[in-house]
Design a protein around this motif. Structure first.
Motif, PDB file in Angstrom:
ATOM      1  N   GLU A  52      35.407  37.760  41.754  1.00  0.00           N
ATOM      2  CA  GLU A  52      35.742  39.117  42.205  1.00  0.00           C
ATOM      3  C   GLU A  52      35.907  39.184  43.718  1.00  0.00           C
ATOM      4  O   GLU A  52      36.756  39.925  44.231  1.00  0.00           O
ATOM      5  CB  GLU A  52      34.660  40.092  41.754  1.00  0.00           C
ATOM      6  CG  GLU A  52      34.951  41.536  42.119  1.00  0.00           C
ATOM      7  CD  GLU A  52      33.946  42.491  41.510  1.00  0.00           C
ATOM      8  OE1 GLU A  52      33.295  43.224  42.294  1.00  0.00           O
ATOM      9  OE2 GLU A  52      33.796  42.509  40.275  1.00  0.00           O
ATOM     10  N   ARG A  53      35.113  38.406  44.444  1.00  0.00           N
ATOM     11  CA  ARG A  53      35.199  38.413  45.905  1.00  0.00           C
ATOM     12  C   ARG A  53      36.369  37.564  46.421  1.00  0.00           C
ATOM     13  O   ARG A  53      36.722  37.651  47.591  1.00  0.00           O
ATOM     14  CB  ARG A  53      33.899  37.899  46.508  1.00  0.00           C
ATOM     15  CG  ARG A  53      32.707  38.808  46.253  1.00  0.00           C
ATOM     16  CD  ARG A  53      31.551  38.463  47.183  1.00  0.00           C
ATOM     17  NE  ARG A  53      31.034  37.117  46.931  1.00  0.00           N
ATOM     18  CZ  ARG A  53      30.049  36.846  46.091  1.00  0.00           C
ATOM     19  NH1 ARG A  53      29.478  37.825  45.406  1.00  0.00           N
ATOM     20  NH2 ARG A  53      29.630  35.608  45.923  1.00  0.00           N
TER      21      ARG A  53
ATOM     22  N   THR B  99      36.825  41.492  36.278  1.00  0.00           N
ATOM     23  CA  THR B  99      35.590  40.734  36.416  1.00  0.00           C
ATOM     24  C   THR B  99      34.394  41.537  35.910  1.00  0.00           C
ATOM     25  O   THR B  99      33.434  40.957  35.388  1.00  0.00           O
ATOM     26  CB  THR B  99      35.362  40.327  37.876  1.00  0.00           C
ATOM     27  OG1 THR B  99      35.561  41.480  38.726  1.00  0.00           O
ATOM     28  CG2 THR B  99      36.338  39.240  38.293  1.00  0.00           C
ATOM     29  N   ARG B 100      34.422  42.862  36.057  1.00  0.00           N
ATOM     30  CA  ARG B 100      33.322  43.692  35.539  1.00  0.00           C
ATOM     31  C   ARG B 100      33.365  43.736  34.012  1.00  0.00           C
ATOM     32  O   ARG B 100      32.331  43.842  33.348  1.00  0.00           O
ATOM     33  CB  ARG B 100      33.409  45.101  36.121  1.00  0.00           C
ATOM     34  CG  ARG B 100      33.370  45.145  37.646  1.00  0.00           C
ATOM     35  CD  ARG B 100      32.050  44.630  38.194  1.00  0.00           C
ATOM     36  NE  ARG B 100      32.068  44.511  39.640  1.00  0.00           N
ATOM     37  CZ  ARG B 100      31.727  45.493  40.482  1.00  0.00           C
ATOM     38  NH1 ARG B 100      31.352  46.680  40.000  1.00  0.00           N
ATOM     39  NH2 ARG B 100      31.758  45.302  41.791  1.00  0.00           N
TER      40      ARG B 100
ATOM     41  N   LEU C 288      31.375  37.398  39.331  1.00  0.00           N
ATOM     42  CA  LEU C 288      31.158  38.107  40.597  1.00  0.00           C
ATOM     43  C   LEU C 288      31.692  37.302  41.778  1.00  0.00           C
ATOM     44  O   LEU C 288      32.195  37.876  42.754  1.00  0.00           O
ATOM     45  CB  LEU C 288      29.670  38.401  40.779  1.00  0.00           C
ATOM     46  CG  LEU C 288      29.078  39.412  39.785  1.00  0.00           C
ATOM     47  CD1 LEU C 288      27.579  39.535  39.979  1.00  0.00           C
ATOM     48  CD2 LEU C 288      29.752  40.779  39.938  1.00  0.00           C
TER      49      LEU C 288
ATOM     50  N   ARG D 106      38.048  46.888  36.825  1.00  0.00           N
ATOM     51  CA  ARG D 106      38.004  45.519  37.338  1.00  0.00           C
ATOM     52  C   ARG D 106      37.770  44.543  36.189  1.00  0.00           C
ATOM     53  O   ARG D 106      36.810  44.671  35.439  1.00  0.00           O
ATOM     54  CB  ARG D 106      36.907  45.386  38.391  1.00  0.00           C
ATOM     55  CG  ARG D 106      37.188  46.162  39.666  1.00  0.00           C
ATOM     56  CD  ARG D 106      36.100  45.914  40.701  1.00  0.00           C
ATOM     57  NE  ARG D 106      36.317  46.750  41.862  1.00  0.00           N
ATOM     58  CZ  ARG D 106      37.089  46.443  42.898  1.00  0.00           C
ATOM     59  NH1 ARG D 106      37.721  45.268  42.882  1.00  0.00           N
ATOM     60  NH2 ARG D 106      37.250  47.272  43.906  1.00  0.00           N
TER      61      ARG D 106
ATOM     62  N   ASN E  62      42.764  41.741  40.070  1.00  0.00           N
ATOM     63  CA  ASN E  62      41.586  42.067  39.272  1.00  0.00           C
ATOM     64  C   ASN E  62      41.779  43.307  38.406  1.00  0.00           C
ATOM     65  O   ASN E  62      40.825  43.823  37.828  1.00  0.00           O
ATOM     66  CB  ASN E  62      40.370  42.256  40.181  1.00  0.00           C
ATOM     67  CG  ASN E  62      39.058  41.963  39.490  1.00  0.00           C
ATOM     68  OD1 ASN E  62      39.034  41.431  38.383  1.00  0.00           O
ATOM     69  ND2 ASN E  62      37.970  42.326  40.127  1.00  0.00           N
TER      70      ASN E  62
END
Length: 439
Positions: free
Chosen positions: A405-406, A289-290, A402, A287, A413
């Motif tokens: 990410e949602r 975003t991670r 985060l 991901r 992503n």
């Protein structure tokens, strides 16, 4: 693309157009590296402009860029990335040529206006062109490797310019600015030759809502708002401070020499060039975003390390500055592939220029606001608060990552969409939707 892909495999899988576009990046940015570190020195020490005026002229580039970014993105969608990139690159050529002979502030301002047009319009156009010749994981790999090559070209150009340019011989500066102008002939030739059929222009779908392509409509998208905020904060906390706050802090608080600061930028280039592809292999399929969260940790550690240089003397402070730059550069290798990849995977094909323009505008706003913040805080001697606020800014970036990410699907992503499981009516077993259950 598998995370175990090698550089040779990446090159083999890249389209012919992608190879052409990537193979010339280091060459064309070498010219930029010849002049970028020395423009203020040239204006002040060679042309005799005051430092205030030289600084204002440099800021004028960013102001013009911010003004033309929106129109540049819309134009990219209407006429295609190649045409806009040709216009922007020609402006860079003209601007550098004028600057080589700019003996008056008016001529210098005219040159900066041309440079600003290039900076503002080329970003959405170039990213859209990359998106036109790449897809999926290949796109993220491309953005990362392109970033490494840009740093390589600028780094090598900076070394050559530093050796050649001499303030006691004004003609040497004229030469390097003309060389910068000449380097623009490489992308112009590429766009008129091997890439002449690549436009990235897409027709608006018949079912598109009226007004859905306006910037206002795009900015109503929560994911776009999240990415805009994330990009602004990443630049405000990162690049803007690297160019303004970091040198000032290292000199006035850390007490290190200009030589150490210069060497730290060489370390920045080395880390990016040497580690970018390794990082790309490690983050492939994860991901995005991670990955940004890891970047936030690295940047928070880097700013904390820089802050500690004010507490230790001499050699220890110098080591701290160099460590700061290595950690910061490693974080850059995680930011540069992810933000443009998310932006372009999120954008509809016919609005890609506008989406990239919104992202570029956020970058430019951060680049303008960051130095103002650094100057205000450090000029008052608030060095501890400066570091604390930047570390807090890293935490804000993490929260925004985060949130984004949602708001975006897994495919945007960087990971495949998770299959929807349904029960097979005959057996009761669950299988991915559209696939038969096990019998």
């Amino acid at each position: 693309m598998s995370s175990s892909v090698t550089l040779r495999q990446f090159w083999t899988q890249l389209s012919r157009e992608g190879r052409w576009l990537l193979s010339t990046v280091a060459v064309q940015t070498l010219g930029r590296g010849l002049t970028l570190p020395f423009t203020v020195i040239y204006l002040h020490e060679v042309r005799g402009f005051s430092l205030d005026l030289a600084g204002a002229l440099m800021a004028f580039i960013a102001v013009v860029a911010l003004l033309v970014t929106g129109p540049g993105g819309a134009l990219t969608d209407r006429v295609g990335a190649r045409a806009v990139l040709l216009l922007a690159t020609t402006c860079q050529l003209v601007g550098c040529a004028i600057l080589a002979f700019a003996t008056t502030p008016v001529l210098a301002a005219l040159a900066m206006a041309f440079l600003g047009i290039n900076f503002g319009m080329s970003w959405p156009a170039f990213n859209s062109l990359i998106a036109a010749v790449t897809t999926g994981e290949m796109r993220q790999q491309y953005f990362g490797i392109n970033f490494a090559l840009v740093n390589l070209g600028i780094g090598v150009g900076g070394i050559i310019g530093g050796i050649y340019a001499d303030v006691s011989q004004p003609h040497t500066f004229t030469v390097i600015f003309l060389a910068d102008a000449a380097s623009m002939l490489v992308p112009i030739g590429l766009l008129l030759g091997p890439l002449r059929h690549v436009t990235s222009r897409h027709e608006t779908p018949d079912d598109a809502e009226v007004g859905s392509g306006s910037y206002l409509a795009i900015l109503r998208n929560p994911a776009v708002i999240g990415m805009t905020g994330l990009t602004f904060m990443a630049v405000f906390v990162g690049y803007a401070q690297l160019e303004a706050g970091f040198p000032a802090f290292a000199r006035t608080v850390g007490g290190v020499s200009t030589g150490v600061i210069g060497f730290s930028f060489a370390i920045n280039t080395a880390v990016i060039v040497l580690l970018q592809f390794l990082v790309l292999r490690r983050i492939a399929g994860r991901r995005r975003t991670r990955v940004m969260l890891v970047m936030c940790v690295l940047w928070a550690l880097s700013w904390t390390t820089l802050g500690a240089t004010g507490l230790v003397p001499g050699a220890a402070a110098s080591i701290g500055v160099l460590t700061f730059m290595a950690l910061f550069a490693l974080g850059e290798t995680m930011m540069q592939p992810t933000i443009p990849a998310i932006t372009n995977d999120m954008a509809p094909d016919h609005l890609r220029g506008r989406y990239n323009a919104v992202n570029a505008g956020a970058f430019q706003a951060g680049a303008i606001g960051g130095p103002l913040f650094a100057g205000f805080v450090l000029d008052r001697g608030w060095s501890t608060a400066y570091v604390a606020l930047l570390v807090a800014g890293c935490a804000v970036i993490a929260v925004l990552a985060l949130v984004v990410e949602r708001l975006i699907p897994p495919s945007v992503n960087g990971v495949p969409d998770e299959p929807v499981l349904t029960a097979d009516p005959a057996t009761g077993e669950r299988a991915p939707q559209g696939q038969p259950g096990t019998t």
